[in-house]
Design a protein around this motif. Structure first.
Motif, PDB file in Angstrom:
ATOM      1  N   ASN A   1       0.896  -1.071   0.058  1.00  0.00           N
ATOM      2  CA  ASN A   1       0.119   0.009   0.118  1.00  0.00           C
ATOM      3  C   ASN A   1       0.829   1.356   0.090  1.00  0.00           C
ATOM      4  O   ASN A   1       1.989   1.170   0.320  1.00  0.00           O
ATOM      5  N   ASN A   2       0.226   2.252  -0.352  1.00  0.00           N
ATOM      6  CA  ASN A   2       1.035   3.642  -0.556  1.00  0.00           C
ATOM      7  C   ASN A   2       2.122   3.608  -1.049  1.00  0.00           C
ATOM      8  O   ASN A   2       3.290   4.089  -0.173  1.00  0.00           O
ATOM      9  N   LEU A   3       2.363   3.190  -2.147  1.00  0.00           N
ATOM     10  CA  LEU A   3       3.717   2.889  -2.965  1.00  0.00           C
ATOM     11  C   LEU A   3       4.056   4.140  -3.194  1.00  0.00           C
ATOM     12  O   LEU A   3       3.465   5.164  -3.545  1.00  0.00           O
ATOM     13  N   LYS A   4       5.593   4.223  -3.020  1.00  0.00           N
ATOM     14  CA  LYS A   4       6.491   5.351  -3.262  1.00  0.00           C
ATOM     15  C   LYS A   4       7.471   5.116  -4.473  1.00  0.00           C
ATOM     16  O   LYS A   4       7.652   3.927  -4.701  1.00  0.00           O
ATOM     17  N   PRO A   5       8.064   6.034  -5.159  1.00  0.00           N
ATOM     18  CA  PRO A   5       9.109   5.854  -6.259  1.00  0.00           C
ATOM     19  C   PRO A   5      10.153   4.924  -5.848  1.00  0.00           C
ATOM     20  O   PRO A   5      10.593   4.205  -6.591  1.00  0.00           O
ATOM     21  N   GLU A   6      10.498   5.197  -4.390  1.00  0.00           N
ATOM     22  CA  GLU A   6      11.769   4.419  -4.030  1.00  0.00           C
ATOM     23  C   GLU A   6      11.465   2.925  -3.915  1.00  0.00           C
ATOM     24  O   GLU A   6      12.121   2.221  -3.629  1.00  0.00           O
ATOM     25  N   ASP A   7      10.163   2.631  -3.976  1.00  0.00           N
ATOM     26  CA  ASP A   7       9.612   1.000  -3.991  1.00  0.00           C
ATOM     27  C   ASP A   7       9.935   0.431  -5.505  1.00  0.00           C
ATOM     28  O   ASP A   7       9.813  -0.781  -5.464  1.00  0.00           O
ATOM     29  N   THR A   8      10.221   1.388  -6.418  1.00  0.00           N
ATOM     30  CA  THR A   8      10.346   0.715  -7.659  1.00  0.00           C
ATOM     31  C   THR A   8      11.618  -0.039  -7.485  1.00  0.00           C
ATOM     32  O   THR A   8      12.629   0.092  -7.161  1.00  0.00           O
ATOM     33  N   ALA A   9      11.445  -1.800  -7.918  1.00  0.00           N
ATOM     34  CA  ALA A   9      12.349  -2.604  -7.802  1.00  0.00           C
ATOM     35  C   ALA A   9      11.850  -3.943  -8.691  1.00  0.00           C
ATOM     36  O   ALA A   9      10.689  -3.769  -8.804  1.00  0.00           O
ATOM     37  N   MET A  10      12.653  -4.572  -8.868  1.00  0.00           N
ATOM     38  CA  MET A  10      12.164  -6.300  -9.045  1.00  0.00           C
ATOM     39  C   MET A  10      11.945  -6.834  -7.702  1.00  0.00           C
ATOM     40  O   MET A  10      12.722  -6.940  -6.861  1.00  0.00           O
ATOM     41  N   TYR A  11      10.940  -7.638  -7.638  1.00  0.00           N
ATOM     42  CA  TYR A  11      10.231  -8.191  -6.502  1.00  0.00           C
ATOM     43  C   TYR A  11      10.446  -9.626  -6.604  1.00  0.00           C
ATOM     44  O   TYR A  11      10.105 -10.428  -7.722  1.00  0.00           O
ATOM     45  N   TYR A  12      10.876 -10.369  -5.693  1.00  0.00           N
ATOM     46  CA  TYR A  12      11.408 -11.956  -5.658  1.00  0.00           C
ATOM     47  C   TYR A  12      10.528 -12.589  -4.509  1.00  0.00           C
ATOM     48  O   TYR A  12      10.687 -12.161  -3.442  1.00  0.00           O
ATOM     49  N   CYS A  13      10.035 -13.594  -4.879  1.00  0.00           N
ATOM     50  CA  CYS A  13       9.550 -14.684  -3.910  1.00  0.00           C
ATOM     51  C   CYS A  13      10.656 -15.625  -3.566  1.00  0.00           C
ATOM     52  O   CYS A  13      11.425 -15.931  -4.443  1.00  0.00           O
ATOM     53  N   ALA A  14      10.818 -16.232  -2.373  1.00  0.00           N
ATOM     54  CA  ALA A  14      11.832 -17.009  -2.026  1.00  0.00           C
ATOM     55  C   ALA A  14      11.222 -18.141  -1.087  1.00  0.00           C
ATOM     56  O   ALA A  14      10.317 -17.878  -0.161  1.00  0.00           O
ATOM     57  N   ALA A  15      12.045 -19.200  -0.945  1.00  0.00           N
ATOM     58  CA  ALA A  15      11.858 -20.332  -0.068  1.00  0.00           C
ATOM     59  C   ALA A  15      12.822 -20.762   0.663  1.00  0.00           C
ATOM     60  O   ALA A  15      13.974 -20.982  -0.116  1.00  0.00           O
ATOM     61  N   GLY A  16      12.841 -21.164   1.776  1.00  0.00           N
ATOM     62  CA  GLY A  16      13.770 -21.669   2.703  1.00  0.00           C
ATOM     63  C   GLY A  16      13.323 -22.973   3.552  1.00  0.00           C
ATOM     64  O   GLY A  16      12.187 -23.178   3.632  1.00  0.00           O
ATOM     65  N   PHE A  17      14.398 -23.617   3.839  1.00  0.00           N
ATOM     66  CA  PHE A  17      13.804 -24.980   4.523  1.00  0.00           C
ATOM     67  C   PHE A  17      14.373 -25.265   6.087  1.00  0.00           C
ATOM     68  O   PHE A  17      14.270 -26.310   6.704  1.00  0.00           O
ATOM     69  N   GLY A  18      14.757 -24.151   6.329  1.00  0.00           N
ATOM     70  CA  GLY A  18      15.168 -24.078   7.976  1.00  0.00           C
ATOM     71  C   GLY A  18      14.392 -22.974   8.619  1.00  0.00           C
ATOM     72  O   GLY A  18      13.399 -22.975   8.602  1.00  0.00           O
ATOM     73  N   SER A  19      15.233 -22.244   9.671  1.00  0.00           N
ATOM     74  CA  SER A  19      14.866 -21.233  10.238  1.00  0.00           C
ATOM     75  C   SER A  19      14.285 -20.154   9.380  1.00  0.00           C
ATOM     76  O   SER A  19      14.502 -20.196   8.282  1.00  0.00           O
ATOM     77  N   CYS A  20      13.541 -19.125  10.002  1.00  0.00           N
ATOM     78  CA  CYS A  20      12.977 -18.258   9.223  1.00  0.00           C
ATOM     79  C   CYS A  20      13.172 -16.798   9.679  1.00  0.00           C
ATOM     80  O   CYS A  20      13.518 -16.410  10.833  1.00  0.00           O
ATOM     81  N   GLY A  21      13.319 -15.813   8.640  1.00  0.00           N
ATOM     82  CA  GLY A  21      13.757 -14.250   8.915  1.00  0.00           C
ATOM     83  C   GLY A  21      13.570 -13.649   7.587  1.00  0.00           C
ATOM     84  O   GLY A  21      12.953 -14.085   6.800  1.00  0.00           O
ATOM     85  N   ILE A  22      14.275 -12.446   7.649  1.00  0.00           N
ATOM     86  CA  ILE A  22      13.949 -11.738   6.374  1.00  0.00           C
ATOM     87  C   ILE A  22      15.441 -11.617   5.717  1.00  0.00           C
ATOM     88  O   ILE A  22      15.748 -10.795   4.933  1.00  0.00           O
ATOM     89  N   TYR A  23      16.472 -12.278   5.911  1.00  0.00           N
ATOM     90  CA  TYR A  23      17.926 -12.257   5.554  1.00  0.00           C
ATOM     91  C   TYR A  23      17.979 -13.463   4.432  1.00  0.00           C
ATOM     92  O   TYR A  23      17.211 -14.362   4.585  1.00  0.00           O
ATOM     93  N   SER A  24      18.775 -13.139   3.479  1.00  0.00           N
ATOM     94  CA  SER A  24      18.989 -13.891   2.503  1.00  0.00           C
ATOM     95  C   SER A  24      19.368 -15.427   2.827  1.00  0.00           C
ATOM     96  O   SER A  24      19.176 -16.406   2.207  1.00  0.00           O
ATOM     97  N   ARG A  25      20.258 -15.445   4.031  1.00  0.00           N
ATOM     98  CA  ARG A  25      20.669 -16.720   4.381  1.00  0.00           C
ATOM     99  C   ARG A  25      19.520 -17.586   4.872  1.00  0.00           C
ATOM    100  O   ARG A  25      19.884 -18.725   4.939  1.00  0.00           O
ATOM    101  N   TYR A  26      18.426 -17.358   4.897  1.00  0.00           N
ATOM    102  CA  TYR A  26      17.405 -18.168   5.450  1.00  0.00           C
ATOM    103  C   TYR A  26      16.850 -18.836   4.108  1.00  0.00           C
ATOM    104  O   TYR A  26      15.771 -19.796   4.220  1.00  0.00           O
ATOM    105  N   PHE A  27      17.153 -18.464   2.800  1.00  0.00           N
ATOM    106  CA  PHE A  27      16.759 -18.663   1.498  1.00  0.00           C
ATOM    107  C   PHE A  27      17.427 -19.574   0.575  1.00  0.00           C
ATOM    108  O   PHE A  27      18.552 -19.174   0.696  1.00  0.00           O
ATOM    109  N   ASN A  28      17.006 -20.342   0.040  1.00  0.00           N
ATOM    110  CA  ASN A  28      17.821 -21.045  -1.217  1.00  0.00           C
ATOM    111  C   ASN A  28      17.265 -21.422  -2.327  1.00  0.00           C
ATOM    112  O   ASN A  28      17.681 -21.992  -3.320  1.00  0.00           O
ATOM    113  N   THR A  29      16.161 -20.941  -2.570  1.00  0.00           N
ATOM    114  CA  THR A  29      15.119 -21.037  -3.933  1.00  0.00           C
ATOM    115  C   THR A  29      14.618 -19.819  -3.962  1.00  0.00           C
ATOM    116  O   THR A  29      14.044 -19.210  -3.217  1.00  0.00           O
TER     117      THR A  29
END
Length: 119
Positions: A80-108
């Motif tokens: 919601n309330n998108l801003k010009p700085e939100d312009t980006a490529m958005y990716y979905c990701a999946a991980g098989f262990g612990s969870c969080g928002i850092y790349s190390r939690y994801f491998n797909t």
């Protein structure tokens, strides 16, 4: 092997909303959304554990919401309330262990969907 296919991106004006979807072949222990703007590093936006716990980057500040549509095998990101700085490529990701928002939690990763916010 998990497959992820994003959709829902496009061009919108500042202040508008966009809903991104990620069709998943199977939900894993951690599902998340990331984005990457040109010349910038990929950054985590939000994630959700198998148990339903959610994690958000501090800068989201309530503007984005992650959810799961189990009936349709989709991971959803409502923005919601998108801003010009939100312009980006958005990716979905999946991980098989612990969870969080850092790349190390994801491998797909999915192929991404572009969101452009401009007046």
């Amino acid at each position: 092997q998990v497959t992820l296919v994003e959709s829902g991106g496009g061009s919108v004006q500042p202040g508008e909303s966009v809903t991104l979807s990620c069709v998943v072949s199977a939900f894993t222990s951690c599902m998340g959304w990331f984005r990457q703007a040109p010349g910038m590093e990929r950054e985590g936006i939000a994630s959700m554990s198998r148990g339903g716990s959610t994690f958000y980057a501090d800068w989201v500040r309530g503007r984005f919401t992650i959810s799961k549509d189990s009936a349709n095998n989709k991971l959803v990101l409502r923005m919601n309330n998108l801003k010009p700085e939100d312009t980006a490529m958005y990716y979905c990701a999946a991980g098989f262990g612990s969870c969080g928002i850092y790349s190390r939690y994801f491998n797909t990763w999915g192929q991404g969907t572009q969101v452009t916010v401009s007046s």
